[in-house]
Design an enzyme around this catalytic site. Structure first.
Site, PDB file in Angstrom:
ATOM      1  N   SER A 143       0.720  -0.735   0.035  1.00 14.36           N
ATOM      2  CA  SER A 143      -0.156  -0.573  -0.216  1.00 14.36           C
ATOM      3  C   SER A 143       0.537   0.984   0.241  1.00 14.36           C
ATOM      4  CB  SER A 143      -1.218   0.477   1.364  1.00 14.36           C
ATOM      5  OG  SER A 143      -1.553   1.697   1.816  1.00 14.36           O
ATOM      6  N   TYR A 156      -2.569  -1.280  10.045  1.00 12.26           N
ATOM      7  CA  TYR A 156      -2.228  -1.907   8.869  1.00 12.26           C
ATOM      8  C   TYR A 156      -1.335  -1.087   8.085  1.00 12.26           C
ATOM      9  CZ  TYR A 156      -4.131  -0.918   4.033  1.00 12.26           C
ATOM     10  OH  TYR A 156      -4.141  -1.037   2.410  1.00 12.26           O
TER      11      TYR A 156
HETATM   12  N1  LIG Z   1      -8.796  -0.314  -2.183  1.00 14.85           N
HETATM   13  C1  LIG Z   1      -7.553  -0.282  -2.270  1.00 14.85           C
HETATM   14  O1  LIG Z   1      -7.839   1.297  -1.821  1.00 14.85           O
HETATM   15  C2  LIG Z   1      -6.549  -0.070  -1.536  1.00 14.85           C
HETATM   16  C3  LIG Z   1      -4.974   0.569  -1.277  1.00 14.85           C
HETATM   17  C4  LIG Z   1      -3.719   0.482  -0.830  1.00 14.85           C
HETATM   18  C5  LIG Z   1      -4.187  -1.632  -0.751  1.00 14.85           C
HETATM   19  N2  LIG Z   1      -4.755  -2.181  -0.439  1.00 14.85           N
HETATM   20  C6  LIG Z   1      -4.359  -3.155  -0.308  1.00 14.85           C
HETATM   21  O2  LIG Z   1      -5.368  -4.166  -1.887  1.00 14.85           O
HETATM   22  C7  LIG Z   1      -5.604  -5.408  -1.469  1.00 14.85           C
HETATM   23  C8  LIG Z   1      -6.169  -6.142  -1.806  1.00 14.85           C
HETATM   24  O3  LIG Z   1      -8.030  -4.735  -1.677  1.00 14.85           O
HETATM   25  P1  LIG Z   1      -9.705  -4.713  -1.919  1.00 14.85           P
HETATM   26  O4  LIG Z   1      -9.668  -3.428  -1.629  1.00 14.85           O
HETATM   27  O5  LIG Z   1      -9.271  -5.092  -3.164  1.00 14.85           O
HETATM   28  O6  LIG Z   1      -9.706  -5.490  -0.446  1.00 14.85           O
HETATM   29  P2  LIG Z   1     -11.087  -6.401  -0.536  1.00 14.85           P
HETATM   30  O7  LIG Z   1     -11.795  -6.278   1.132  1.00 14.85           O
HETATM   31  O8  LIG Z   1     -12.442  -5.993  -1.818  1.00 14.85           O
HETATM   32  O9  LIG Z   1     -11.080  -7.363  -1.578  1.00 14.85           O
HETATM   33  C9  LIG Z   1     -10.239  -8.547  -0.319  1.00 14.85           C
HETATM   34  C10 LIG Z   1     -10.970  -9.441  -0.239  1.00 14.85           C
HETATM   35  O10 LIG Z   1      -9.228 -10.570   0.226  1.00 14.85           O
HETATM   36  C11 LIG Z   1      -9.988 -11.568   1.097  1.00 14.85           C
HETATM   37  N3  LIG Z   1      -9.383 -11.956   2.643  1.00 14.85           N
HETATM   38  C12 LIG Z   1      -9.359 -11.044   3.653  1.00 14.85           C
HETATM   39  N4  LIG Z   1      -8.753 -11.946   4.258  1.00 14.85           N
HETATM   40  C13 LIG Z   1      -8.405 -13.478   3.845  1.00 14.85           C
HETATM   41  C14 LIG Z   1      -7.550 -13.992   4.110  1.00 14.85           C
HETATM   42  N5  LIG Z   1      -7.625 -14.237   5.538  1.00 14.85           N
HETATM   43  N6  LIG Z   1      -7.732 -14.962   3.609  1.00 14.85           N
HETATM   44  C15 LIG Z   1      -7.800 -15.536   2.046  1.00 14.85           C
HETATM   45  N7  LIG Z   1      -8.709 -14.378   1.824  1.00 14.85           N
HETATM   46  C16 LIG Z   1      -9.096 -13.371   2.239  1.00 14.85           C
HETATM   47  C17 LIG Z   1     -11.464 -10.925   1.077  1.00 14.85           C
HETATM   48  O11 LIG Z   1     -12.403 -12.576   1.383  1.00 14.85           O
HETATM   49  C18 LIG Z   1     -11.869 -10.078  -0.530  1.00 14.85           C
HETATM   50  O12 LIG Z   1     -12.572 -11.100  -0.977  1.00 14.85           O
HETATM   51  C19 LIG Z   1      -5.707  -5.552  -0.089  1.00 14.85           C
HETATM   52  O13 LIG Z   1      -4.471  -5.938   0.413  1.00 14.85           O
HETATM   53  C20 LIG Z   1      -5.155  -3.886   0.308  1.00 14.85           C
HETATM   54  O14 LIG Z   1      -4.354  -3.433   1.842  1.00 14.85           O
HETATM   55  C21 LIG Z   1      -6.221  -1.542  -0.812  1.00 14.85           C
END
Ligand SMILES: NC(=O)c1ccc[n+]([C@@H]2O[C@H](COP(=O)([O-])OP(=O)(O)OC[C@H]3O[C@@H](n4cnc5c(N)ncnc54)[C@H](O)[C@@H]3O)[C@@H](O)[C@H]2O)c1
Length: 263
Positions: A143, A156
């Site tokens: 991130s 986080y």
């Molecule tokens: N969306 C943002 O703004 C953003 C910004 C920076 C980083 N990220 C990172 O990107 C990644 C994806 O984020 P997103 O926004 O798509 O999230 P999201 O919540 O929309 O999707 C995450 C997916 O991961 C699955 N998941 C969560 N914990 C799990 C576990 N222990 N085992 C297996 N599956 C698991 C959930 O069921 C979900 O399907 C994450 O690591 C998040 O920290 C997101």
């Protein structure tokens, strides 16, 4: 670009993981989506199979924070795609709290999935790749918070910062085996994870004010970087954190906690 690539994508049922899966499929890869949300995973796999009828698409259920489940998940993924040579460690989440008010159980849950899960899945996939003398790539989704702190996000930010150093250490250890390890640092990106927070008054405006490119990220913005890192174009790139954030990391992030808690 990815015709000889066989990828395992954790947290692939929705959001950024799903966006990466679609981009990989567009480029000719086969994909295995791993997720702990079995229901959404099944729906996603069915949707992708109808959208990409000529591709190999599989789903494996499991929790990345559980070492035994990860062992099973990776064994199933390798059974489905024996040439597995790309891992995208994407599963992760945060929790909003001042650190001195945070319940240790919540801290552990964030770190267990986001940082320890990244290690556990990388460990199993690496063991499999080394046993097969397979070359390939590991891509860890960090991130912008790996390098820029935000209020209310200590667990986080710590987990994501940890992913950066895990990426560099693993890259060093795996360089002799021609397995590249890199990380992507998304800025604020529109996904189911962030959808609800956008509705909080002032949140979206704050993000946009702190976004030099004047917009939120879309999953495609992150997926394009993942395609590059999984491809032969990145064969000399390892141990790097690439921020895909429209410049957010250049100027800092808005006070998330204050906005979301109405302070
Ligand atoms: N969306 C943002 O703004 C953003 C910004 C920076 C980083 N990220 C990172 O990107 C990644 C994806 O984020 P997103 O926004 O798509 O999230 P999201 O919540 O929309 O999707 C995450 C997916 O991961 C699955 N998941 C969560 N914990 C799990 C576990 N222990 N085992 C297996 N599956 C698991 C959930 O069921 C979900 O399907 C994450 O690591 C998040 O920290 C997101």
């Amino acid at each position: 670009m990815l015709t000889k690539k066989h990828a395992l994508i954790t947290g692939g049922a929705q959001g950024i993981g799903l966006g990466i899966a679609e981009a990989f499929l567009d480029e000719g890869a086969s994909v295995v989506l791993a997720d702990r949300n079995e229901e959404v995973l099944e729906e996603t796999v069915a949707t992708l199979r109808s959208k990409f009828p000529d591709s190999q698409i599989y789903g494996v259920e499991g929790d990345v924070s559980d070492a035994d489940a990860v062992e099973k998940m990776v064994a199933e993924a390798v059974e489905a795609t024996p040439g597995l040579n790309v891992l995208v460690n994407n599963a992760g989440f945060g929790a909003l709290s001042r650190f001195w008010e945070m319940d240790p159980e919540i801290w552990r849950a964030v770190v267990d999935t986001t940082l320890t899960g990244t290690f556990l899945v990388a460990r199993e996939v690496t063991r499999s790749m080394l046993a097969r003398e397979a070359r390939g790539s590991i891509i860890n989704i960090a991130s912008v918070n790996a390098v820029i702190p935000t209020t209310g996000c200590a667990a986080y930010c710590s987990a994501k910062g940890g992913i950066e150093m895990f990426t560099k250490t693993a890259a060093l250890e795996l360089a002799p085996h021609h397995i590249n390890v890199n990380a992507i640092g998304p800025g604020t990106t529109r996904t189911p994870l962030t959808e609800l927070t956008y509705e909080t008054p002032g949140f979206k405006e704050g993000v946009l004010e702190h976004s030099p490119m004047g917009r939120l990220g879309e999953v495609e913005d992150i997926a394009k970087v993942a395609v590059f890192l999984a491809s032969e174009y990145a064969s000399w790139v390892t141990g790097q954190l690439i921020l895909a954030d429209g410049g957010q990391g250049l100027i800092g992030l808005p006070p998330y906690y204050e906005t979301l808690m109405g302070e």
